[in-house]
Design a protein around this motif. Structure first.
Motif, short mmCIF file in Angstrom:
data_model
loop_
_atom_site.label_atom_id
_atom_site.label_comp_id
_atom_site.label_asym_id
_atom_site.label_seq_id
_atom_site.Cartn_x
_atom_site.Cartn_y
_atom_site.Cartn_z
N LEU A 79 0.82 -1.16 -0.19
CA LEU A 79 -0.07 -0.07 0.17
C LEU A 79 0.89 1.20 -0.07
O LEU A 79 0.65 2.18 -0.83
CB LEU A 79 -0.98 0.12 1.35
CG LEU A 79 -1.95 -1.05 1.14
CD1 LEU A 79 -2.96 -1.00 2.40
CD2 LEU A 79 -2.95 -0.87 0.12
N THR A 80 2.00 1.21 0.78
CA THR A 80 2.99 2.29 0.75
C THR A 80 3.32 2.66 -0.60
O THR A 80 3.66 3.38 -1.03
CB THR A 80 3.99 2.23 1.76
OG1 THR A 80 3.24 2.12 3.03
CG2 THR A 80 5.05 3.39 1.84
N GLY A 81 3.97 1.41 -1.44
CA GLY A 81 4.41 1.48 -2.60
C GLY A 81 3.40 2.21 -3.74
O GLY A 81 3.73 3.03 -4.37
N MET A 131 4.07 10.32 -6.87
CA MET A 131 5.68 10.78 -7.72
C MET A 131 4.96 10.91 -9.11
O MET A 131 5.38 12.03 -9.65
CB MET A 131 6.60 9.59 -7.85
CG MET A 131 7.35 9.34 -6.55
SD MET A 131 8.30 10.74 -6.07
CE MET A 131 9.55 10.67 -7.17
N LYS A 132 3.86 10.53 -9.38
CA LYS A 132 3.28 10.87 -10.64
C LYS A 132 2.73 12.16 -10.60
O LYS A 132 2.72 12.88 -11.66
CB LYS A 132 2.17 9.60 -11.16
CG LYS A 132 2.90 8.52 -11.67
CD LYS A 132 1.74 7.43 -12.28
CE LYS A 132 2.28 6.12 -12.45
NZ LYS A 132 1.31 5.16 -12.98
N LEU A 133 1.92 12.53 -9.51
CA LEU A 133 1.26 13.66 -9.35
C LEU A 133 2.44 14.75 -9.34
O LEU A 133 2.04 15.88 -9.74
CB LEU A 133 0.18 13.70 -8.37
CG LEU A 133 -0.91 12.88 -8.63
CD1 LEU A 133 -1.77 12.68 -7.37
CD2 LEU A 133 -1.61 13.30 -9.71
N ALA A 134 3.32 14.58 -8.73
CA ALA A 134 4.30 15.83 -8.37
C ALA A 134 5.30 15.96 -9.48
O ALA A 134 5.76 17.22 -9.65
CB ALA A 134 5.37 15.01 -7.45
#
Length: 178
Positions: free
Chosen positions: A21-23, A30-33
């Motif tokens: 879940l953390t992954g 990261m995709k949104l950043a």
């Protein structure tokens, strides 16, 4: 089955599920950043427009005429004065020799040896960075076109010269026989 193995089994799977879940969460974050390509392109265009506007302002301050033209002497005087123009061209990544040569080329093409500020700024912004493949392809095409036009011009001049030679020879023959 012993209680220790059962506790180890439950703890192991809880840690594994928590890790998964953390992954997933980190991957989505990261995709949104990552910045959007359109946003990056817009920022780049804004930056280039601002740089062009600043260069235009510097060049207009350098041009003392109302028609916003720069002479080679004015440009070189401001460049050698070590002022803001030299620093701004360096920030743009333009080699000073490139800008001098570019201004001389533009001045040679104009009728009065003066270069309009807008023309100079647009050209400097194109000189910024490395040549792209479309720049090189455009140059190759223009060179081929000039070569073709020169060859055609040479052919027409040679034909005209041959015609003229024949006419002069015919006139001379007419004078000799008369």
């Amino acid at each position: 089955i012993s209680p220790a193995i059962l506790i180890f089994f439950i703890a192991f799977f809880q840690i594994a599920i928590l890790n998964i879940l953390t992954g997933i969460f980190v991957e989505n974050a990261m995709k949104l950043a990552q910045p959007d390509r359109d946003t990056m392109a817009l920022e780049q265009r804004k930056k280039e427009a601002l740089e062009a506007q600043e260069l235009k302002k510097l060049c207009e301050e350098m041009a003392h005429r109302k028609d916003s033209t720069i002479s080679s002497a004015e440009f070189l005087a401001n460049l050698r004065g070590g002022g803001r123009l030299k620093a701004h061209l360096n920030v743009l990544g333009l080699d000073i020799k490139d800008a001098e040569v570019f201004l001389e080329m533009l001045a040679a093409v104009s009728d009065n040896g003066m270069v309009h500020v807008d023309t100079f700024v647009a050209g400097c912004m194109r000189l910024k960075g490395v040549a792209t493949s479309i720049d090189l392809q455009s140059l190759a095409y223009e060179t081929k076109l000039i070569h073709f036009n020169q060859r055609d011009f040479y052919r027409r001049v040679a034909e005209s010269l041959d015609d003229l030679t024949e006419k002069v020879a015919a006139i001379q023959m007419g004078e000799v026989s008369a």
